[in-house]
Design a protein around this motif. Structure first.
Motif, PDB file in Angstrom:
ATOM      1  N   GLU A   3      43.183  40.496   2.521  1.00 50.42           N
ATOM      2  CA  GLU A   3      43.609  39.091   2.556  1.00 50.42           C
ATOM      3  C   GLU A   3      42.848  38.273   3.602  1.00 50.42           C
ATOM      4  N   VAL A   4      42.507  38.900   4.696  1.00 45.72           N
ATOM      5  CA  VAL A   4      41.894  38.134   5.786  1.00 45.72           C
ATOM      6  C   VAL A   4      40.373  38.259   5.735  1.00 45.72           C
ATOM      7  N   VAL A   5      39.884  39.496   5.716  1.00 45.22           N
ATOM      8  CA  VAL A   5      38.432  39.692   5.665  1.00 45.22           C
ATOM      9  C   VAL A   5      37.900  39.364   4.267  1.00 45.22           C
ATOM     10  N   GLY A   6      38.764  39.539   3.263  1.00 50.18           N
ATOM     11  CA  GLY A   6      38.356  39.167   1.907  1.00 50.18           C
ATOM     12  C   GLY A   6      37.628  40.258   1.151  1.00 50.18           C
ATOM     13  N   LEU A   7      37.766  41.492   1.607  1.00 49.17           N
ATOM     14  CA  LEU A   7      37.138  42.614   0.907  1.00 49.17           C
ATOM     15  C   LEU A   7      38.205  43.312   0.064  1.00 49.17           C
ATOM     16  N   THR A   8      38.128  43.101  -1.239  1.00 46.79           N
ATOM     17  CA  THR A   8      39.204  43.590  -2.104  1.00 46.79           C
ATOM     18  C   THR A   8      38.855  44.902  -2.801  1.00 46.79           C
TER      19      THR A   8
END
Lengths: 273, 180
Positions: free
Chosen positions: B49-54
């Motif tokens: 959610e924060v770093v954006g690595l899903t």
């Protein structure tokens, strides 16, 4: 699942951890590797107001050869117990049992102190430390004290640690003789449905059981029978004597008692005289 | 970035309370990140959610399945069982951090592709990360050691056979160490 909100405090010394516990009392829980506490918090079975992270306290991760015993720092991870050359040589039962805890990811984080302080009868290491006749060292506001493993586990997830105390060290006698660790489960990474830790040396035997009661327990009837010269088969037949094993999805109390008798026999045969 | 758990993401006791945010600094795939998060934010949620690595998946959410496995300072961990706060000051490697910047796959990824070590693919990022950590500890494992070494990762397609083949092939190909 996300834990309930809490305040996070990080401490860097045991003294600070003790001070935090003194200030916060029951509102605080200590976090070491987090592999017992965080799963409970995510299920909201534990909702501490404050989490005191002791994971970075210096000088609590070590394995020290002290001649007739080995001292292990409470923050020593299962992985480090598993691969410790000192433990592999002096207390192979403990090194091997640590390699059976959870899975590699769990062993990279979980600590021996955390596992013991959690006091879960289904965990592997409490029974191992009981069978070995180990000693736990707690530090509180008044200094350090030693608690024999046999007096440490007082109830389901309850230990003899006082509210203001931190478990700092585990001591186990050098036990290079015969040993065995039996763990019966249905999936590789699961807790034992029943487990057995056994050591035999110079005619004396330590036998303790995983998941056979509300606390980790010794198989006293078996130990006494062995001490008075009973055969392995006869002693193992007494493994569940006087115990009140739990019922759950995996096993009835009767099945657990059966497993205890079978696994204790295997353990004693493997450990030898 | 500041990140709070939103109402609706959480149910049950304490759902409406918010924690006091704290600053965390985590090096993810070689890039320094500094964010303010609630203490209860789990590493997996921080990464997604924060770093954006899903690429890191949440599977069982009970520390069992290993879908969320990442490397913390080079060792496999279940990122659903770690607070972001515990990773503060540490180095995390996710599945996105394995391939070279030019897109060349890590030997483990290449072996999974070559040997078709996946079916639905959901467990794959965690499997690959666990396998990378396994080879870092056991560079030349036997088949039995691979199966045992991956005990923390479940494949609900039960596609284990080709996963084990892939890991053995990657071991043969001498894996590149990662994350240390």
């Amino acid at each position: 699942m996300i834990p309930a909100a809490f305040e996070y405090r990080r401490v860097h010394t045991v003294e600070d951890a003790v001070a935090q516990l003194g200030e916060l009392g029951d509102d605080a829980k200590l976090l070491a590797g987090g592999h017992s506490l965080l799963p409970l918090m995510r299920l909201r079975l534990a909702t501490p107001a404050v989490v005191v992270d002791i994971g970075r306290v210096e000088g609590l991760s070590y394995v020290r050869d002290e001649g007739d015993q080995v001292a292990i720092g409470a923050l020593t991870r299962h992985r480090d117990v598993e691969i410790s050359p000192v433990l592999r040589e002096m207390v192979p039962l403990l090194a091997h049992a640590a390699s059976q805890v959870g899975d590699p990811q769990v062993r990279h984080r979980g600590t021996i102190g955390g596992s013991l302080a959690h006091g879960d009868p289904a965990s592997d290491l409490p029974a191992v430390v009981l069978a070995l006749g180990g000693t736990l060292v707690a530090q509180g506001p008044g200094g350090r004290r030693e608690i024999p493993a046999g007096e440490f586990f007082t109830g389901f997830l309850e230990t003899a640690l006082e509210p203001g105390e931190v478990l700092v060290e585990v001591r186990v006698p050098a036990s290079p003789g015969g040993w065995s660790f039996q763990k019966f489960n249905r999936r590789a990474q699961d807790w034992a449905i029943v487990g057995v830790a056994a050591v035999r040396r110079n005619g004396s035997s330590g036998v303790a059981l995983v998941n056979m009661g509300s606390t980790p327990v010794r198989a006293r009837a078996t130990e006494e029978a062995l001490a008075s010269g009973a055969s392995v088969a006869d002693a193992a037949a007494l493994a569940a004597e006087g115990l009140d094993p739990p019922a759950d999805l995996n096993a009835s109390p009767e099945f657990r008692a059966h497993l205890a008798r079978v696994l204790v026999r295997r353990a004693l045969e493997e450990a030898g005289g | 970035m500041r990140y709070w758990i939103e109402a609706g993401q959480v149910t049950g006791r304490g759902a409406s309370e918010k924690g006091v945010p704290m600053r965390v600094q985590v090096r993810v795939n070689g890039v320094e990140h500094e964010d303010e998060v609630e203490p209860r934010v789990l590493l997996v949620h921080y990464l997604r959610e924060v770093v954006g690595l899903t690429g890191t998946n949440v599977g069982c959410d009970t520390s069992s399945c290993g879908a969320c496995t990442v490397l913390l300072d080079g060792e496999s961990v279940k990122s659903c069982t770690l607070l972001a706060a515990q990773a503060d000051g540490h180095e995390v490697t996710t599945i996105e951090g394995l391939a070279s910047p030019d897109g060349t796959l890590h030997p483990m990824q290449a072996a999974f592709r070559e040997h078709h070590g996946l079916q639905c693919g959901y467990c794959t990022p965690g499997m690959v990360m666990a396998a990378v950590s396994l080879l870092a500890e056991h560079p030349s494992p036997t088949e039995a050691e691979v199966r045992e070494g991956l005990e923390g990762n479940l494949c609900r397609c039960t596609g284990y056979h080709n996963i084990v083949k892939a890991v053995l092939a990657a071991a043969e190909a001498a894996p590149a160490p990662v994350g240390r």
